[in-house]
Design a protein around this motif. Structure first.
Motif, mmCIF file in Angstrom:
data_model
loop_
_atom_site.group_PDB
_atom_site.id
_atom_site.type_symbol
_atom_site.label_atom_id
_atom_site.label_comp_id
_atom_site.label_asym_id
_atom_site.label_seq_id
_atom_site.Cartn_x
_atom_site.Cartn_y
_atom_site.Cartn_z
ATOM 1 N N ARG A 53 53.271 -25.058 -60.256
ATOM 2 C CA ARG A 53 52.797 -25.226 -61.637
ATOM 3 C C ARG A 53 53.880 -25.857 -62.511
ATOM 4 O O ARG A 53 53.601 -26.795 -63.271
ATOM 5 C CB ARG A 53 52.367 -23.892 -62.222
ATOM 6 C CG ARG A 53 52.046 -24.012 -63.726
ATOM 7 C CD ARG A 53 51.436 -22.772 -64.270
ATOM 8 N NE ARG A 53 50.022 -22.851 -63.952
ATOM 9 C CZ ARG A 53 49.208 -21.822 -63.898
ATOM 10 N NH1 ARG A 53 49.647 -20.627 -64.132
ATOM 11 N NH2 ARG A 53 47.936 -21.982 -63.609
ATOM 12 N N ARG A 54 55.116 -25.375 -62.407
ATOM 13 C CA ARG A 54 56.189 -25.926 -63.232
ATOM 14 C C ARG A 54 56.417 -27.414 -62.932
ATOM 15 O O ARG A 54 56.643 -28.211 -63.838
ATOM 16 C CB ARG A 54 57.481 -25.152 -63.028
ATOM 17 C CG ARG A 54 57.475 -23.792 -63.692
ATOM 18 C CD ARG A 54 58.745 -23.023 -63.366
ATOM 19 N NE ARG A 54 58.734 -21.702 -63.909
ATOM 20 C CZ ARG A 54 59.281 -21.379 -65.076
ATOM 21 N NH1 ARG A 54 59.892 -22.291 -65.790
ATOM 22 N NH2 ARG A 54 59.234 -20.138 -65.514
ATOM 23 N N GLN A 59 55.691 -32.984 -64.839
ATOM 24 C CA GLN A 59 55.215 -34.351 -64.658
ATOM 25 C C GLN A 59 54.064 -34.686 -65.604
ATOM 26 O O GLN A 59 53.525 -35.787 -65.566
ATOM 27 C CB GLN A 59 54.752 -34.560 -63.207
ATOM 28 C CG GLN A 59 55.868 -34.459 -62.197
ATOM 29 C CD GLN A 59 55.377 -34.654 -60.778
ATOM 30 O OE1 GLN A 59 54.257 -35.136 -60.529
ATOM 31 N NE2 GLN A 59 56.210 -34.284 -59.811
ATOM 32 N N GLU A 60 53.670 -33.694 -66.435
ATOM 33 C CA GLU A 60 52.567 -33.852 -67.387
ATOM 34 C C GLU A 60 51.290 -34.307 -66.696
ATOM 35 O O GLU A 60 50.589 -35.211 -67.162
ATOM 36 C CB GLU A 60 52.966 -34.798 -68.518
ATOM 37 C CG GLU A 60 54.141 -34.294 -69.325
ATOM 38 C CD GLU A 60 54.552 -35.232 -70.448
ATOM 39 O OE1 GLU A 60 54.010 -36.362 -70.537
ATOM 40 O OE2 GLU A 60 55.417 -34.827 -71.226
ATOM 41 N N ARG A 61 50.986 -33.661 -65.572
ATOM 42 C CA ARG A 61 49.777 -33.994 -64.817
ATOM 43 C C ARG A 61 48.783 -32.850 -64.903
ATOM 44 O O ARG A 61 49.160 -31.695 -65.096
ATOM 45 C CB ARG A 61 50.128 -34.285 -63.366
ATOM 46 C CG ARG A 61 50.984 -35.561 -63.261
ATOM 47 C CD ARG A 61 51.429 -35.857 -61.887
ATOM 48 N NE ARG A 61 50.318 -36.156 -60.998
ATOM 49 C CZ ARG A 61 50.464 -36.293 -59.691
ATOM 50 N NH1 ARG A 61 51.654 -36.162 -59.126
ATOM 51 N NH2 ARG A 61 49.435 -36.565 -58.929
ATOM 52 N N THR A 62 47.513 -33.189 -64.754
ATOM 53 C CA THR A 62 46.459 -32.172 -64.815
ATOM 54 C C THR A 62 46.207 -31.575 -63.437
ATOM 55 O O THR A 62 46.566 -32.172 -62.408
ATOM 56 C CB THR A 62 45.146 -32.789 -65.333
ATOM 57 O OG1 THR A 62 44.698 -33.764 -64.380
ATOM 58 C CG2 THR A 62 45.330 -33.425 -66.702
ATOM 59 N N LEU A 63 45.574 -30.409 -63.441
ATOM 60 C CA LEU A 63 45.159 -29.791 -62.180
ATOM 61 C C LEU A 63 44.254 -30.741 -61.400
ATOM 62 O O LEU A 63 44.406 -30.898 -60.194
ATOM 63 C CB LEU A 63 44.389 -28.499 -62.452
ATOM 64 C CG LEU A 63 45.140 -27.194 -62.478
ATOM 65 C CD1 LEU A 63 44.233 -26.071 -62.936
ATOM 66 C CD2 LEU A 63 45.729 -26.881 -61.130
ATOM 67 N N LYS A 64 43.334 -31.363 -62.118
ATOM 68 C CA LYS A 64 42.375 -32.262 -61.472
ATOM 69 C C LYS A 64 43.089 -33.420 -60.778
ATOM 70 O O LYS A 64 42.787 -33.743 -59.625
ATOM 71 C CB LYS A 64 41.388 -32.796 -62.502
ATOM 72 C CG LYS A 64 40.322 -33.686 -61.914
ATOM 73 C CD LYS A 64 39.352 -34.158 -62.972
ATOM 74 C CE LYS A 64 38.313 -35.050 -62.317
ATOM 75 N NZ LYS A 64 37.398 -35.634 -63.275
ATOM 76 N N ALA A 69 44.732 -35.812 -55.657
ATOM 77 C CA ALA A 69 45.772 -36.473 -54.855
ATOM 78 C C ALA A 69 46.083 -35.680 -53.589
ATOM 79 O O ALA A 69 46.379 -36.260 -52.542
ATOM 80 C CB ALA A 69 47.032 -36.668 -55.687
ATOM 81 N N ALA A 70 46.005 -34.356 -53.678
ATOM 82 C CA ALA A 70 46.296 -33.496 -52.521
ATOM 83 C C ALA A 70 45.072 -33.300 -51.625
ATOM 84 O O ALA A 70 45.195 -32.763 -50.527
ATOM 85 C CB ALA A 70 46.798 -32.139 -52.998
ATOM 86 N N GLU A 81 48.516 -21.831 -57.795
ATOM 87 C CA GLU A 81 49.504 -21.798 -58.867
ATOM 88 C C GLU A 81 49.620 -20.411 -59.497
ATOM 89 O O GLU A 81 50.681 -20.026 -59.959
ATOM 90 C CB GLU A 81 49.159 -22.824 -59.949
ATOM 91 C CG GLU A 81 49.427 -24.245 -59.544
ATOM 92 C CD GLU A 81 49.219 -25.219 -60.691
ATOM 93 O OE1 GLU A 81 48.747 -24.803 -61.780
ATOM 94 O OE2 GLU A 81 49.531 -26.408 -60.506
ATOM 95 N N ARG A 82 48.525 -19.674 -59.530
ATOM 96 C CA ARG A 82 48.544 -18.331 -60.111
ATOM 97 C C ARG A 82 48.949 -17.255 -59.109
ATOM 98 O O ARG A 82 48.998 -16.074 -59.438
ATOM 99 C CB ARG A 82 47.174 -17.996 -60.702
ATOM 100 C CG ARG A 82 46.878 -18.823 -61.952
ATOM 101 C CD ARG A 82 45.538 -18.484 -62.550
ATOM 102 N NE ARG A 82 44.475 -18.983 -61.676
ATOM 103 C CZ ARG A 82 43.343 -18.330 -61.431
ATOM 104 N NH1 ARG A 82 43.117 -17.169 -61.963
ATOM 105 N NH2 ARG A 82 42.433 -18.854 -60.639
ATOM 106 N N GLY A 83 49.242 -17.652 -57.864
ATOM 107 C CA GLY A 83 49.662 -16.686 -56.855
ATOM 108 C C GLY A 83 48.531 -15.849 -56.308
ATOM 109 O O GLY A 83 48.754 -14.781 -55.750
ATOM 110 N N ARG A 84 47.308 -16.323 -56.432
ATOM 111 C CA ARG A 84 46.151 -15.565 -55.955
ATOM 112 C C ARG A 84 45.808 -15.863 -54.506
ATOM 113 O O ARG A 84 45.116 -15.103 -53.852
ATOM 114 C CB ARG A 84 44.923 -15.875 -56.819
ATOM 115 C CG ARG A 84 45.090 -15.561 -58.277
ATOM 116 C CD ARG A 84 44.677 -14.141 -58.553
ATOM 117 N NE ARG A 84 44.969 -13.751 -59.911
ATOM 118 C CZ ARG A 84 44.076 -13.737 -60.885
ATOM 119 N NH1 ARG A 84 42.856 -14.128 -60.658
ATOM 120 N NH2 ARG A 84 44.428 -13.351 -62.084
#
Length: 145
Positions: A53-54, A59-64, A69-70, A81-84
């Motif tokens: 997340r950091r 990089q000022e990128r969105t989750l989307k 990209a991934a 990102e939330r560790g779930r």
């Protein structure tokens, strides 16, 4: 089923409550304030998620954007990102590459974060390691698991 049945649900405890022994001293209750409890080791998934997340936010990128990209779903990346969620090495590599990192870079950043968090633990938590090192004799062979 009878119409006289109670509408109340029966609760079955998951862990049985141990019966107090008559001669045993009373146990100290756990502190109500979480800050008074002993520090716990951070979970790997929490630290990796925080690093992902950091890096994304830096990089000022969105989750989307990163999820596309991934080639993983946006809700799944959010849960990472939330560790779930506990991600596989393939998913971690894909997320790292989407952020312009290698898997080794992601692991190194995670390692640094763990080391920093570990320094905040009291020194007494490392006494077992020091005791083992002190009792080692020259020529001893140690195996690590």
């Amino acid at each position: 089923m009878s119409s006289h049945a109670s509408n109340r649900a029966r609760v079955i405890p998951l862990r049985p409550v141990p019966a107090a022994e008559p001669d045993a001293p009373p146990r100290a209750a756990e502190p109500a304030d979480p800050a008074e409890r002993a520090p716990r080791e951070p979970l790997w998934r929490d630290v990796v998620g925080d690093v992902l997340r950091r890096e994304r936010l830096a990089q000022e990128r969105t989750l989307k954007d990163v999820a596309e990209a991934a080639r993983i779903s946006m809700p799944y990346l959010s849960e990472l990102e939330r560790g779930r969620k506990e991600a596989s090495s393939e998913v971690l590599a894909a997320a790292a590459h989407a952020l312009g990192l290698g898997l080794a870079d992601l692991l190194a950043l995670t390692h640094r974060r763990l080391v920093r968090q570990g320094r905040s633990r009291p020194l007494g938590s490392h006494t077992a390691t020091r005791r083992t090192e002190a009792s080692a004799r020259p020529g001893d062979i140690r195996l690590a698991a």
